[in-house]
Design an enzyme around this catalytic site. Sequence first.
Site, PDB file in Angstrom:
ATOM      1  N   ALA A  11       1.056  -1.109  -0.139  1.00  0.00           N
ATOM      2  CA  ALA A  11      -0.129  -0.138   0.037  1.00  0.00           C
ATOM      3  C   ALA A  11       0.840   1.367  -0.108  1.00  0.00           C
ATOM      4  CB  ALA A  11      -0.798  -0.273   1.250  1.00  0.00           C
ATOM      5  N   ARG A  17      -1.941   9.325  -9.706  1.00  0.00           N
ATOM      6  CA  ARG A  17      -3.204   9.529 -10.895  1.00  0.00           C
ATOM      7  C   ARG A  17      -4.385   9.833 -10.205  1.00  0.00           C
ATOM      8  NH1 ARG A  17      -1.580   4.749 -14.602  1.00  0.00           N
ATOM      9  NH2 ARG A  17      -0.496   3.883 -12.821  1.00  0.00           N
ATOM     10  N   GLY A 143       2.057  -9.414 -18.412  1.00  0.00           N
ATOM     11  CA  GLY A 143       2.848 -10.573 -18.535  1.00  0.00           C
ATOM     12  C   GLY A 143       2.143 -11.912 -18.821  1.00  0.00           C
ATOM     13  N   ASN A 172      -0.524 -12.635 -15.950  1.00  0.00           N
ATOM     14  CA  ASN A 172      -0.176 -12.424 -14.556  1.00  0.00           C
ATOM     15  C   ASN A 172      -0.977 -11.323 -14.006  1.00  0.00           C
ATOM     16  OD1 ASN A 172       1.276 -12.386 -12.097  1.00  0.00           O
ATOM     17  ND2 ASN A 172       3.035 -10.887 -12.835  1.00  0.00           N
TER      18      ASN A 172
END
Length: 462
Positions: A11, A17, A143, A172
């Site tokens: 965290a 953003r 991935g 992934n």
Amino acid sequence: MVRRCLSIILAAGEGTRMKSSMSKVLHPVAGLEMIRHVARAAAAAGSSDLAVVVGRDGEAVEAAVRQDVGTVATFPQHERLGTAHAVLAARTAIADGADDVLVLFADTPLIRPETLARARAVLAAGAAVCVVGFRPADPTGYGRLVEQDGELVAIREEKDASAEERAIGFCNAGVMAFAGADALEMFDSIGNANAKGEYYLTDLVEIARRAGRSVRAIEADADEVTGVNNRAELAAVEALWQDRRRRAAMLDGVTLQDPATVYFSHDTEIAADVTIEPSVVFGPGVRVASGATIHAFCHIEQASIGEGVSVGPFARLRPGTRLAAGSKVGNFCEVKNADIGEGAKINHLSYVGDATVGDAANLGAGTITCNYDGAMKHLTEIGAGAFIGSNSALVAPVRIGGGAYVGTGSVITDDVPDDALAIARQRQVNKPGRGREITERNKAAKAARAKSGGAVISRHQS
């Protein structure tokens, strides 16, 4: 033998953003902070210990998690050198010797306990590493999980993948589980010989396989591993959560007439055979018993609604509202911190705050409990079977006795005894001809205004 599990929740991201004054992971989904969703999932999957790697607003993040999980340790991450580096901030927790170690992300609030339990089961079966994967609609940028004979042999980043590997749709999700006995040794084997000089969790697949250990992957729904980086994604995750909860409610026997317009909180409790009409919002702390009907356009928070109760349409139930079985709160009513007895009725356009209303009492349209004197809130007591006439104001503290009758338009400032009639208004006076005089005067004033081009004519001028 019960396996001990440590969950490490990452965290520490800056969350720039989100463009927010608080940590990203404290933003709520269904009224509950994202990190608390993740912590609850970990606990439900059997995690007895929790470590939270924190950065910005670390104290606030820890305080949020402690509301749900008693045993929690926090570890600050001062540098951002990759996912493995973040996990190793909790080195002392890993060294404590849990059987299973889960690595979770605080910004994926939809992760299911069942998925984490499946990952733990893979470890219990002998694997050193279990990777949670998913199948996105478009795997570009993720991935790829390369499997062979049931084993996960590699996590191939897209830029390094062959054409054949890019065709793999199994990707992934980031969530991983590790055998606790080997965890620190494996983590310390991770290097940073890459373009960014960072330490990546994904390297553990290769490390474990070199040691001859089993590495497996399990599949989760794409929705539950959706991450949040900005407000648009937060809204998207909220929508996913609400869809999940609406479906669960309907499968449990709740009627939602227009499901997409009903919004639940994380702790909303709705019994079977409840009917919810369109455009209803449940804030935190709401419980609705069987047979109740919530009509359209209601907002309800921290309220208890009994069996067979009718609420709305266009009603607001605020914190502390308790509606007993068979009671009714009508349209355009507001109730706050009030106990409403069985079969009592609060009809349209009424406000009842800081009050007790007895069984089978009836409050007419426009009834107001005047509970606030500018400094303190005061109690209004309305006895069983009392009748409050329309457009009455009950000035608290005041008691209306059982079976009492309050005349329409009354302002009640003193207690009303049981079975008494209270009338608190001036007697009507009729003045013959005055109505016509007022009408004619008003018409003349209007004509004068029109003649002057719309200028306001004062009483002195007229």
